[in-house]
Motif scaffolding. Structure first.
Motif, PDB file in Angstrom:
ATOM      1  N   THR A  84       0.856  -1.186   0.000  1.00 36.10           N
ATOM      2  CA  THR A  84       0.000   0.000   0.000  1.00 36.10           C
ATOM      3  C   THR A  84       0.891   1.234   0.000  1.00 36.10           C
ATOM      4  O   THR A  84       2.087   1.152   0.290  1.00 36.10           O
ATOM      5  CB  THR A  84      -0.883   0.075   1.266  1.00 36.10           C
ATOM      6  N   ALA A  85       0.289   2.379  -0.309  1.00 32.97           N
ATOM      7  CA  ALA A  85       1.054   3.633  -0.290  1.00 32.97           C
ATOM      8  C   ALA A  85       1.581   3.895   1.115  1.00 32.97           C
ATOM      9  O   ALA A  85       2.703   4.378   1.284  1.00 32.97           O
ATOM     10  CB  ALA A  85       0.166   4.787  -0.759  1.00 32.97           C
ATOM     11  N   LYS A  86       0.797   3.550   2.132  1.00 34.65           N
ATOM     12  CA  LYS A  86       1.262   3.756   3.508  1.00 34.65           C
ATOM     13  C   LYS A  86       2.479   2.886   3.826  1.00 34.65           C
ATOM     14  O   LYS A  86       3.357   3.280   4.597  1.00 34.65           O
ATOM     15  CB  LYS A  86       0.138   3.470   4.501  1.00 34.65           C
ATOM     16  N   GLY A  87       2.503   1.710   3.239  1.00 39.71           N
ATOM     17  CA  GLY A  87       3.669   0.844   3.404  1.00 39.71           C
ATOM     18  C   GLY A  87       4.913   1.495   2.815  1.00 39.71           C
ATOM     19  O   GLY A  87       5.996   1.483   3.419  1.00 39.71           O
ATOM     20  N   ILE A  88       4.755   2.096   1.642  1.00 37.40           N
ATOM     21  CA  ILE A  88       5.878   2.778   0.995  1.00 37.40           C
ATOM     22  C   ILE A  88       6.370   3.935   1.860  1.00 37.40           C
ATOM     23  O   ILE A  88       7.572   4.128   2.054  1.00 37.40           O
ATOM     24  CB  ILE A  88       5.470   3.282  -0.410  1.00 37.40           C
ATOM     25  N   VAL A  89       5.426   4.685   2.404  1.00 40.36           N
ATOM     26  CA  VAL A  89       5.799   5.820   3.260  1.00 40.36           C
ATOM     27  C   VAL A  89       6.618   5.338   4.463  1.00 40.36           C
ATOM     28  O   VAL A  89       7.629   5.940   4.823  1.00 40.36           O
ATOM     29  CB  VAL A  89       4.533   6.591   3.714  1.00 40.36           C
ATOM     30  N   LEU A  90       6.201   4.240   5.067  1.00 43.88           N
ATOM     31  CA  LEU A  90       6.948   3.703   6.215  1.00 43.88           C
ATOM     32  C   LEU A  90       8.377   3.339   5.817  1.00 43.88           C
ATOM     33  O   LEU A  90       9.328   3.613   6.559  1.00 43.88           O
ATOM     34  CB  LEU A  90       6.249   2.461   6.766  1.00 43.88           C
ATOM     35  N   ILE A  91       8.514   2.710   4.679  1.00 40.84           N
ATOM     36  CA  ILE A  91       9.845   2.317   4.216  1.00 40.84           C
ATOM     37  C   ILE A  91      10.743   3.551   4.069  1.00 40.84           C
ATOM     38  O   ILE A  91      11.876   3.581   4.549  1.00 40.84           O
ATOM     39  CB  ILE A  91       9.743   1.532   2.885  1.00 40.84           C
ATOM     40  N   HIS A  92      10.221   4.598   3.435  1.00 39.67           N
ATOM     41  CA  HIS A  92      11.040   5.805   3.248  1.00 39.67           C
ATOM     42  C   HIS A  92      11.271   6.543   4.571  1.00 39.67           C
ATOM     43  O   HIS A  92      12.322   7.149   4.768  1.00 39.67           O
ATOM     44  CB  HIS A  92      10.379   6.744   2.239  1.00 39.67           C
ATOM     45  N   ALA A  93      10.289   6.488   5.472  1.00 40.14           N
ATOM     46  CA  ALA A  93      10.453   7.172   6.764  1.00 40.14           C
ATOM     47  C   ALA A  93      11.578   6.518   7.569  1.00 40.14           C
ATOM     48  O   ALA A  93      12.391   7.205   8.183  1.00 40.14           O
ATOM     49  CB  ALA A  93       9.145   7.150   7.541  1.00 40.14           C
ATOM     50  N   LEU A  94      11.630   5.201   7.562  1.00 42.52           N
ATOM     51  CA  LEU A  94      12.722   4.522   8.288  1.00 42.52           C
ATOM     52  C   LEU A  94      14.069   4.870   7.663  1.00 42.52           C
ATOM     53  O   LEU A  94      15.051   5.097   8.369  1.00 42.52           O
ATOM     54  CB  LEU A  94      12.504   3.009   8.307  1.00 42.52           C
ATOM     55  N   GLN A  95      14.115   4.940   6.339  1.00 41.32           N
ATOM     56  CA  GLN A  95      15.364   5.325   5.678  1.00 41.32           C
ATOM     57  C   GLN A  95      15.755   6.754   6.064  1.00 41.32           C
ATOM     58  O   GLN A  95      16.924   7.059   6.253  1.00 41.32           O
ATOM     59  CB  GLN A  95      15.236   5.215   4.156  1.00 41.32           C
ATOM     60  N   GLN A  96      14.749   7.614   6.179  1.00 43.37           N
ATOM     61  CA  GLN A  96      15.033   9.005   6.529  1.00 43.37           C
ATOM     62  C   GLN A  96      15.664   9.099   7.915  1.00 43.37           C
ATOM     63  O   GLN A  96      16.538   9.935   8.151  1.00 43.37           O
ATOM     64  CB  GLN A  96      13.727   9.805   6.481  1.00 43.37           C
ATOM     65  N   LEU A  97      15.235   8.210   8.811  1.00 45.78           N
ATOM     66  CA  LEU A  97      15.790   8.193  10.163  1.00 45.78           C
ATOM     67  C   LEU A  97      17.052   7.342  10.251  1.00 45.78           C
ATOM     68  O   LEU A  97      17.678   7.266  11.307  1.00 45.78           O
ATOM     69  CB  LEU A  97      14.732   7.654  11.145  1.00 45.78           C
ATOM     70  N   GLY A  98      17.410   6.690   9.160  1.00 44.24           N
ATOM     71  CA  GLY A  98      18.582   5.814   9.174  1.00 44.24           C
ATOM     72  C   GLY A  98      18.365   4.544   9.987  1.00 44.24           C
ATOM     73  O   GLY A  98      19.303   3.970  10.522  1.00 44.24           O
ATOM     74  N   LEU A  99      17.109   4.111  10.097  1.00 37.54           N
ATOM     75  CA  LEU A  99      16.799   2.876  10.842  1.00 37.54           C
ATOM     76  C   LEU A  99      16.622   1.716   9.862  1.00 37.54           C
ATOM     77  O   LEU A  99      15.885   1.842   8.887  1.00 37.54           O
ATOM     78  CB  LEU A  99      15.512   3.068  11.641  1.00 37.54           C
ATOM     79  N   SER A 100      17.274   0.598  10.136  1.00 41.23           N
ATOM     80  CA  SER A 100      17.120  -0.576   9.263  1.00 41.23           C
ATOM     81  C   SER A 100      15.721  -1.142   9.399  1.00 41.23           C
ATOM     82  O   SER A 100      15.154  -1.158  10.487  1.00 41.23           O
ATOM     83  CB  SER A 100      18.109  -1.674   9.647  1.00 41.23           C
ATOM     84  N   ALA A 101      15.197  -1.654   8.307  1.00 38.14           N
ATOM     85  CA  ALA A 101      13.857  -2.248   8.316  1.00 38.14           C
ATOM     86  C   ALA A 101      13.949  -3.756   8.135  1.00 38.14           C
ATOM     87  O   ALA A 101      14.544  -4.228   7.173  1.00 38.14           O
ATOM     88  CB  ALA A 101      13.026  -1.649   7.191  1.00 38.14           C
ATOM     89  N   VAL A 102      13.349  -4.494   9.079  1.00 35.89           N
ATOM     90  CA  VAL A 102      13.208  -5.940   8.898  1.00 35.89           C
ATOM     91  C   VAL A 102      11.877  -6.154   8.197  1.00 35.89           C
ATOM     92  O   VAL A 102      10.823  -5.803   8.732  1.00 35.89           O
ATOM     93  CB  VAL A 102      13.204  -6.680  10.250  1.00 35.89           C
ATOM     94  N   MET A 103      11.929  -6.695   6.979  1.00 37.67           N
ATOM     95  CA  MET A 103      10.711  -6.810   6.181  1.00 37.67           C
ATOM     96  C   MET A 103      10.081  -8.183   6.426  1.00 37.67           C
ATOM     97  O   MET A 103      10.583  -9.200   5.938  1.00 37.67           O
ATOM     98  CB  MET A 103      11.048  -6.622   4.702  1.00 37.67           C
ATOM     99  N   LEU A 104       8.984  -8.206   7.188  1.00 39.33           N
ATOM    100  CA  LEU A 104       8.328  -9.477   7.499  1.00 39.33           C
ATOM    101  C   LEU A 104       7.322  -9.854   6.415  1.00 39.33           C
ATOM    102  O   LEU A 104       6.658  -8.993   5.839  1.00 39.33           O
ATOM    103  CB  LEU A 104       7.601  -9.379   8.840  1.00 39.33           C
ATOM    104  N   ASN A 105       7.225 -11.137   6.187  1.00 39.08           N
ATOM    105  CA  ASN A 105       6.304 -11.673   5.194  1.00 39.08           C
ATOM    106  C   ASN A 105       4.949 -11.954   5.847  1.00 39.08           C
ATOM    107  O   ASN A 105       4.845 -12.790   6.745  1.00 39.08           O
ATOM    108  CB  ASN A 105       6.922 -12.970   4.645  1.00 39.08           C
ATOM    109  N   PRO A 106       3.881 -11.264   5.415  1.00 38.45           N
ATOM    110  CA  PRO A 106       2.565 -11.430   6.050  1.00 38.45           C
ATOM    111  C   PRO A 106       2.024 -12.862   5.975  1.00 38.45           C
ATOM    112  O   PRO A 106       1.127 -13.202   6.737  1.00 38.45           O
ATOM    113  CB  PRO A 106       1.656 -10.482   5.266  1.00 38.45           C
ATOM    114  N   ARG A 107       2.550 -13.685   5.075  1.00 39.25           N
ATOM    115  CA  ARG A 107       1.987 -15.033   4.948  1.00 39.25           C
ATOM    116  C   ARG A 107       2.614 -16.043   5.898  1.00 39.25           C
ATOM    117  O   ARG A 107       2.219 -17.204   5.918  1.00 39.25           O
ATOM    118  CB  ARG A 107       2.093 -15.499   3.497  1.00 39.25           C
ATOM    119  N   LEU A 108       3.593 -15.602   6.663  1.00 36.12           N
ATOM    120  CA  LEU A 108       4.211 -16.546   7.602  1.00 36.12           C
ATOM    121  C   LEU A 108       3.310 -16.797   8.807  1.00 36.12           C
ATOM    122  O   LEU A 108       2.341 -16.096   9.039  1.00 36.12           O
ATOM    123  CB  LEU A 108       5.564 -15.990   8.080  1.00 36.12           C
TER     124      LEU A 108
END
Lengths: 488, 488
Positions: A58-82
């Protein structure tokens, strides 16, 4: 490196960044929303530990990804189907300090809130904004994606900013870069195939046409009407697109169908070649931050089944079990080098020691280079079937099975056998309305394959088990046949 | 990094690499010729010291450049328009071990053969080939180009492979990358403007249409007929093209006129904007391995006179004399950072200490950023004269003038010129009792300076204007000649 979205919004503020559902964001608008969210997250006073995301496309998902990058925080990308025990393992293993989940996954919050900080996207949006200027942590690891190895223990692949940048540059040097390109993203953002589309978007200044799910009818229309010039697909998506294509032609602006996620059947690639569909077959993995080698459409006709050549900054060696280079056309382990290759798995000293030697990464995949240097990937090492001393690569048999007009898709795995060690068995999905007999399909294979490669039996099923990124779950099929073997 | 031409020839062997005069080479053919020459050079058993090239814009010149890269030998790019004492300085300063000269410059061989090994291209071609496999030295510094500073002492700019690669990537992220692009090169290969076209060619897989000299009639026809899609020009070339354009339209494939080498007159840029010519005005220098900031055509109309924004990987600060950041629209020194910025000048500890602070390079140029972050360059290194794209440093000419026994002191400034942009004019104070003629002094300069550096006239005056602290008031001299220009 500066924050990519910020830099992009400074260079080309008014270009389209994202189209999702009925809405469109320019880079300037996307940065504005991202900065707002980053300031809210900053109010949590996080340390430099990673933040886990459990998001849909979703667009909100994209925003979160860029926001973490803006803060220099690594993102652990979890798979919703697990399953939740799988998420729990990854959260612990990566020392995630916060989990942000899509509003749809409410029950996850209840399940995990005793274990770490968990917020829904709606809750993040309700946070107060930090009044401080944005603090950027040291930018090094951008994202962490878990991948199951042959051992079954998932390992977190560390993807640096440099990895993603090199991957985007390598792709552009191969397929070109048009300022008016739009990349259709119907592959998951939590997977490198989708995440890398976002990175290319901000690095190139190209738009992303985002879909939550792959719907071949919708995507078909986009390609026909020129609403996307590039798309990333796995072979099952391509097959579904071809099935409904009929006589339609894709728009002349459409210039790249990037085909990854495992080998495609030859006849599918041939069909694309004949229809003039610009398929770029690629070889890549989470550990190489997307594409590593790619076959250009101009070579598709004469190099059917190849994944092409390593991208401009990349190198490949084929090594035998003594770590010696194999001659042309002799298969061995695919060993790779390049700036898009991960620096390693998080907290896996042993796995890293095994995978990295002298600056080369050992993929575990089997393949060969032909005399012109084109890569042919035979199989993931773990999928190799060895029968009576002969190597059998499932992909080869699957390609024969799906070349039968009645078969939509197929998967082949090894079954233990008292006489031969292993024998191949097949799972096949029939085209709608077809009622092919098992014997007829086996007979069809016998016409085209050496006898030891012919599946000893075929199970017709409704659909093949696949993960969220549409990758075949060969392991599940193996388990099915293993259980049968034990019963026999 | 592997040898770029080798990698390129492996990826796209049959694409056009060079067109020169009546001939064309594919990447595969260019590599073949290059390897032949590299093997001949290898027979000389060179060490890791640089090799100087004194070449014209020819296909053989390109082959030499790639052959040195193949061997991992740095190339000192000499400017054929310099005088032999200027070459001698650069050869010594860079510790060049070998000089290879174009066959046209036979007399240079006789002049230098006592001082170092010198070979003509014809002599290189007659060498025996080494039987050994090609040995690649450590690849680090790719090229060395001399630029005069304010002290008058030319400094060798170290350009690494990484610098050139970052420059090519930065350019592609800005103007896009089309696999069918052809870049017209009528700027000198020994300048970063021409050399960088070659690097982009092998990195992108694009063709180069090479000319020995700029001929506006020929280039005009190429642009009209679509034989080139990109071209690098300096403003005098652009003016000459506009002068003969008439009502002709450039071909629709033509997509980028990269305008560098100093600020262009507003009316020229306006004329291009109105004619729909896609001019990208750039700011860059030898020390940034080509473009650093670029103005996109879409912004040309509203940002006349700007050099645009720093490329994707680049940053700019405007600093005042206290090293503090200036506000928007306040001018100060242009200070830059990015992977295309040189690591320094060869053997110039002091100059390096002055130029590099906290990872930023102080260009010495004066400019400002407007409120949207667009760069406006006011003055190149305050005193720099740019004539037909060549940098002329007053200090260098002044040092020649004052070396004449009759001259007490001298100052050189630029005078506007319709054809060249600027030309140097000199002010000189004679020693007491001397009555030197203007022509004699100009003749004296001609003996020691490349012709484009020789002042077009010398004004003898009683004393140079200086302020209280005895600093030359160059601005007053500039104003004098400017007034004369307006009267002409």
């Amino acid at each position: 490196m500066s924050h990519w979205l910020s830099k992009r919004a400074s260079l080309t503020p008014n270009r389209m960044a994202i189209t999702f559902q009925e809405s469109t964001w320019t880079f300037s608008e996307l940065l504005e929303t991202t900065t707002l969210i980053a300031k809210k997250i900053q109010s949590l006073s996080l340390t430099n530990e990673p933040v886990a995301l459990l998001i849909r496309n979703t667009a909100k998902g994209i925003v979160l990804i860029h926001a973490l990058q803006q803060l220099g925080l690594s993102a652990v990308m979890l798979n919703p189907r697990l399953r939740s025990n799988e998420w729990e393992f990854q959260l612990k293993d990566s020392s995630a300090q916060l989990l942000i989940v899509d509003d749809q996954f409410e029950e996850v919050i209840r399940e995990f809130e005793d274990k770490l900080s968990v917020l829904s996207i709606a809750q993040v949006e309700q946070l107060d904004s930090s009044n401080e200027p944005l603090i950027e942590h040291e930018r090094d690891v951008c994202s962490i994606m878990y991948t199951s190895g042959t051992t079954g223990q998932p390992k977190g692949v560390l993807q640096s900013y440099e990895n993603h940048f090199a991957s985007a540059v390598g792709s552009a040097l191969n397929v070109g870069l048009n300022v008016e390109d739009t990349w259709l993203c119907a592959v998951p953002l939590f997977h490198i195939s989708g995440y890398s589309i976002l990175m290319r978007s901000v690095i190139y200044g190209n738009g992303v046409r985002l879909y939550e799910k792959f719907d071949e009818e919708v995507v078909h229309q986009d390609l026909v009407e020129g609403r996307a010039t590039m798309i990333s697909v796995v072979s099952t998506m391509l097959t579904r697109l071809l099935n409904i294509r009929g006589d339609a032609c894709y728009h002349e602006r459409f210039r790249c169908m990037l085909l990854g996620g495992g080998p495609a059947a030859s006849h599918v690639v041939e069909e694309c070649f004949e229809a003039g569909i610009p398929v770029f077959q690629t070889y890549g993995m989470t550990e190489t931050s997307s594409q590593f080698a790619t076959l250009a459409p101009e070579d598709s006709g004469r190099k059917i089944g190849s994944s092409g050549k390593p991208l401009f900054m990349n190198d490949i060696q084929i090594l035998n079990s003594h770590h010696e280079r194999c001659e042309s056309n002799i298969s061995g382990e695919i060993v790779v080098q390049g700036p898009n290759v991960t620096c390693g798995y998080i907290n896996r000293r042993e796995a890293n020691r095994d995978a990295f030697k002298n600056g080369w990464f050992y993929t575990g995949d089997i393949g060969y280079l032909d005399e012109e240097g084109f890569l042919y990937v035979l199989d993931r090492r773990s999928d190799l079937i060895i029968s009576g001393g002969e190597n059998i690569y499932p992909a080869e048999i699957e390609s024969v099975l799906t070349s039968h007009h009645a078969i939509l898709e197929a998967a082949v795995v090894g079954k233990k056998d008292d006489q031969w060690g292993e024998v191949p068995v097949a799972f096949a999905v029939q085209q709608a309305g077809e009622t092919l007999a098992e014997n007829d399909l086996i007979a069809y294979c016998k016409e085209q394959l050496a006898s030891y490669k012919v599946p000893v039996c075929v199970y017709f099923i409704e659909q093949l088990p696949r993960n969220a990124s549409n990758k075949l779950l060969r392991r599940e099929l193996k388990q099915k046949v293993a259980e049968q073997y034990e019963d026999h």
